[in-house]
Write an enzyme that holds these catalytic residues in place. Structure first.
Site, PDB file in Angstrom:
ATOM      1  N   LYS A 124      23.793 -17.683  51.763  1.00  0.00           N
ATOM      2  CA  LYS A 124      25.169 -18.443  51.718  1.00  0.00           C
ATOM      3  C   LYS A 124      25.444 -17.706  51.629  1.00  0.00           C
ATOM      4  CE  LYS A 124      27.126 -21.857  50.838  1.00  0.00           C
ATOM      5  NZ  LYS A 124      26.667 -23.772  50.599  1.00  0.00           N
ATOM      6  N   GLY A 236      37.872 -34.155  45.471  1.00  0.00           N
ATOM      7  CA  GLY A 236      37.800 -33.618  46.582  1.00  0.00           C
ATOM      8  C   GLY A 236      37.879 -34.191  47.906  1.00  0.00           C
ATOM      9  N   GLY A 238      37.578 -33.674  51.447  1.00  0.00           N
ATOM     10  CA  GLY A 238      37.237 -32.802  52.807  1.00  0.00           C
ATOM     11  C   GLY A 238      36.062 -33.114  53.032  1.00  0.00           C
ATOM     12  N   ASN A 239      35.265 -32.873  53.910  1.00  0.00           N
ATOM     13  CA  ASN A 239      34.339 -33.673  54.546  1.00  0.00           C
ATOM     14  C   ASN A 239      33.320 -34.091  53.421  1.00  0.00           C
ATOM     15  OD1 ASN A 239      31.356 -33.170  54.775  1.00  0.00           O
ATOM     16  ND2 ASN A 239      31.638 -32.422  57.077  1.00  0.00           N
ATOM     17  N   GLY A 241      33.818 -35.147  50.420  1.00  0.00           N
ATOM     18  CA  GLY A 241      35.043 -35.908  49.785  1.00  0.00           C
ATOM     19  C   GLY A 241      35.223 -37.427  50.762  1.00  0.00           C
TER      20      GLY A 241
HETATM   21  P1  NAD Z   1      35.915 -28.707  52.691  1.00  0.00           P
HETATM   22  O1  NAD Z   1      36.536 -27.826  53.161  1.00  0.00           O
HETATM   23  O2  NAD Z   1      36.259 -29.600  53.384  1.00  0.00           O
HETATM   24  O3  NAD Z   1      37.595 -29.849  51.528  1.00  0.00           O
HETATM   25  C1  NAD Z   1      36.706 -29.461  50.208  1.00  0.00           C
HETATM   26  C2  NAD Z   1      38.177 -30.343  49.663  1.00  0.00           C
HETATM   27  O4  NAD Z   1      38.106 -30.051  48.058  1.00  0.00           O
HETATM   28  C3  NAD Z   1      39.134 -30.309  49.931  1.00  0.00           C
HETATM   29  O5  NAD Z   1      39.399 -31.337  49.853  1.00  0.00           O
HETATM   30  C4  NAD Z   1      40.458 -29.353  48.918  1.00  0.00           C
HETATM   31  O6  NAD Z   1      41.241 -30.101  49.525  1.00  0.00           O
HETATM   32  C5  NAD Z   1      39.746 -29.675  47.765  1.00  0.00           C
HETATM   33  N1  NAD Z   1      39.385 -28.924  46.675  1.00  0.00           N
HETATM   34  C6  NAD Z   1      39.505 -27.564  47.002  1.00  0.00           C
HETATM   35  N2  NAD Z   1      39.833 -26.674  45.629  1.00  0.00           N
HETATM   36  C7  NAD Z   1      40.065 -27.979  44.888  1.00  0.00           C
HETATM   37  C8  NAD Z   1      40.381 -28.077  43.307  1.00  0.00           C
HETATM   38  N3  NAD Z   1      40.371 -26.834  42.693  1.00  0.00           N
HETATM   39  N4  NAD Z   1      40.670 -29.113  42.973  1.00  0.00           N
HETATM   40  C9  NAD Z   1      40.839 -30.082  44.027  1.00  0.00           C
HETATM   41  N5  NAD Z   1      40.197 -30.104  44.935  1.00  0.00           N
HETATM   42  C10 NAD Z   1      39.861 -28.789  45.588  1.00  0.00           C
HETATM   43  O7  NAD Z   1      34.379 -28.615  51.451  1.00  0.00           O
HETATM   44  P2  NAD Z   1      33.230 -29.729  52.252  1.00  0.00           P
HETATM   45  O8  NAD Z   1      32.776 -28.936  53.142  1.00  0.00           O
HETATM   46  O9  NAD Z   1      33.778 -31.418  51.906  1.00  0.00           O
HETATM   47  O10 NAD Z   1      32.655 -28.909  50.173  1.00  0.00           O
HETATM   48  C11 NAD Z   1      33.286 -29.600  49.324  1.00  0.00           C
HETATM   49  C12 NAD Z   1      32.115 -29.303  47.863  1.00  0.00           C
HETATM   50  O11 NAD Z   1      30.789 -29.610  49.013  1.00  0.00           O
HETATM   51  C13 NAD Z   1      31.289 -28.033  47.826  1.00  0.00           C
HETATM   52  O12 NAD Z   1      31.259 -27.569  47.127  1.00  0.00           O
HETATM   53  C14 NAD Z   1      30.394 -27.279  49.041  1.00  0.00           C
HETATM   54  O13 NAD Z   1      29.782 -26.365  48.881  1.00  0.00           O
HETATM   55  C15 NAD Z   1      29.486 -28.653  48.936  1.00  0.00           C
HETATM   56  N6  NAD Z   1      28.922 -29.142  50.249  1.00  0.00           N
HETATM   57  C16 NAD Z   1      29.466 -29.538  51.511  1.00  0.00           C
HETATM   58  C17 NAD Z   1      28.271 -29.337  52.477  1.00  0.00           C
HETATM   59  C18 NAD Z   1      28.669 -30.108  53.934  1.00  0.00           C
HETATM   60  O14 NAD Z   1      28.095 -30.028  54.981  1.00  0.00           O
HETATM   61  N7  NAD Z   1      29.950 -29.604  54.279  1.00  0.00           N
HETATM   62  C19 NAD Z   1      26.561 -30.099  51.816  1.00  0.00           C
HETATM   63  C20 NAD Z   1      26.315 -30.188  50.888  1.00  0.00           C
HETATM   64  C21 NAD Z   1      27.389 -29.445  49.779  1.00  0.00           C
END
Ligand code: NAD
Length: 434
Positions: A124, A236, A238-239, A241
């Site tokens: 990571k 959340g 983002g991608n 959620g």
């Molecule tokens: P992202 O940046 O696309 O979205 C993150 C979301 O979380 C955003 O909506 C942001 O506003 C929100 N957020 C951040 N801090 C917050 C808080 N304190 N309270 C409420 N909302 C908050 O990120 P992502 O890629 O969707 O990743 C989200 C989680 O999923 C992370 O833990 C990441 O490690 C995990 N993850 C991501 C992937 C991937 O393929 N992108 C794969 C496995 C796990």
């Protein structure tokens, strides 16, 4: 002393230790590993070998901002394990990033890849920065500097980064470019999650959400419930959620609340995630979505609903709010969203927690397929990617359930026992124990 007893001696209940400390992601990850180790007859050398990352690199970067001022940033790349293959794991841009967080996330990647039986270890990376306050040009410069700083330890057979919080396909394209410039040729297999026109995989953008949905379908079968009509809360957007929100909506669930870093929204009658996504594209936030009331994270976590999906950062379901959870299923989109102390409470409440290292593995599974396609220079259709992913995730779910039944533990404990056991077996086969 028998090997198993040695491992047990090291595992004294983590809860008093945790109560005295601030939330520390790597301590959480270590205690999860130790808990699994108590069930396995681990060789003491293997136990020590897997407890700590193989490598932790800290880098200091400097770029000139758009306003002409020079600024320095700190970044990390941690490789927890390369026992079963190259390290694999995302890169996060966040003001709250830390080495402890990277170490935990790297360890979770090792276990996740092992649960899915992918030929990868875990890594990571992160850069401490506030991406929401930076321009595209500044982010590009920072990404390229970061890549140059870690270039010696990454590569298609060493360590393969991917997107994580506040990084995306564009970020991966910049990394591929900076790495390729150093090599003197384009090497798409150095990162996954790239744009499709730069040899990314079809299906990668929605992959983590799709994998979550496959796990949810299997969990519903396990609990003998139907998804249609179930109330869902998503923390959340983002991608991860937004993609799982769209899939559960299409499956007939009602999304009643969504939060992001700026605030949140609530409507018992339902929120359309496709419309919400359009708003987020325009305003950058879910806040003020028409027809909804404001809602914060804590209220969302305690909302009466069937399925709670944490999809933001670590530690959000914790000792202070776990007893207020009303959901029947927690589907962990985020990495490490539930603390060990919360797990104990949720176990008592008989909440089914689909753990991160199983539930959100769709992303790394499609990353694996992207890497395979890049190495072969031969590409799969979206349907092929989806079918291969589905097969892998469903098998992993039922492997974890079988382990759960065998040991009489929770899904999370079972996923760890399965993963740690697989990595330990590989280490044993390599004959590395000293
Ligand atoms: P992202 O940046 O696309 O979205 C993150 C979301 O979380 C955003 O909506 C942001 O506003 C929100 N957020 C951040 N801090 C917050 C808080 N304190 N309270 C409420 N909302 C908050 O990120 P992502 O890629 O969707 O990743 C989200 C989680 O999923 C992370 O833990 C990441 O490690 C995990 N993850 C991501 C992937 C991937 O393929 N992108 C794969 C496995 C796990």
């Amino acid at each position: 002393m028998a090997k198993k007893e040695e491992a047990k001696v090291r595992y004294i209940s983590p809860l008093p230790e945790l109560r005295e400390k601030e939330y520390d992601p790597f301590l959480e990850a270590t205690l999860q590993f130790e808990r699994a180790a108590t069930f396995l007859d681990l060789d003491p050398w293997i136990y020590q070998r897997l407890k700590y990352p193989e490598r932790e690199l800290t880098v200091h970067l400097a770029i000139t901002l758009d306003n002409g001022r020079a600024e320095s940033f700190t970044g990390f790349r941690v490789q927890h394990s390369t026992v079963r293959g190259p390290a694999k794991g995302g890169i996060r841009f966040s003001p709250n990033a830390s080495l402890s967080e990277c170490k935990a996330l790297a360890a979770w990647m090792t276990w996740k890849c092992a649960v899915l039986d992918l030929p990868f270890g875990g890594g990571k990376g992160a850069v401490i920065c506030d991406p929401l306050k930076m321009s595209e040009n500044e982010l590009k410069k920072l990404t390229k500097e970061y890549t140059l700083a870690i270039k010696d330890i990454i590569g298609p057979f060493k360590d393969i980064p991917a997107p994580d919080m506040f990084t995306n396909a564009q970020t991966m394209a910049w990394i591929a470019d900076a790495y390729g410039q150093g090599q003197g040729y384009v090497e798409p297999a150095v990162v996954t999650g790239k744009p499709v026109h730069l040899w990314g995989s079809l299906g990668r953008a929605m992959a983590t959400g799709t994998g979550l949905f496959f796990v949810l379908e299997e969990a519903a079968k396990y609990l003998d419930i139907h998804l249609e009509g179930k109330k869902v809360a998503v923390l959340g957007f983002g991608n991860v959620g937004s993609s799982i929100a769209k899939l559960v909506h299409q499956a007939g669930c009602t999304i009643i609340a969504v939060t992001d870093i700026f605030g949140g929204i609530h409507n018992e009658k339902g929120i359309d995630p496709f419309e919400l996504e359009k708003q987020v594209g325009q305003t950058g936030s879910v806040v003020n979505f028409p027809g909804t009331e404001p809602m914060d994270n804590e209220s969302l976590i305690s909302l009466p609903c069937d399925i709670l999906i944490p999809a933001a950062v670590e530690g959000q379901i914790n000792r202070d709010n776990a007893d207020r959870v009303k959901a029947r299923i927690i589907l962990e989109g985020a990495n490490g969203p539930t603390t060990l102390e919360a797990d104990e409470i949720l176990k008592e409440k008989k909440v089914l927690v689909a753990p991160d290292i199983l539930a959100n593995a769709g992303g790394v599974t499609v990353s694996y397929l992207e890497w395979v396609q890049n190495l072969q220079r031969y590409f799969f259709t979206e349907e092929e990617v989806r079918e291969k992913t589905k097969k892998k995730i469903k098998k992993a779910f039922w492997d974890v359930v079988a382990t759960m039944d065998k040991y009489g533990v929770t899904l999370r404990e079972a996923a760890y026992i399965l993963a740690v056991g697989r990595v330990a077996e590989s280490l044993t086969a390599l004959g590395r124990a000293a």
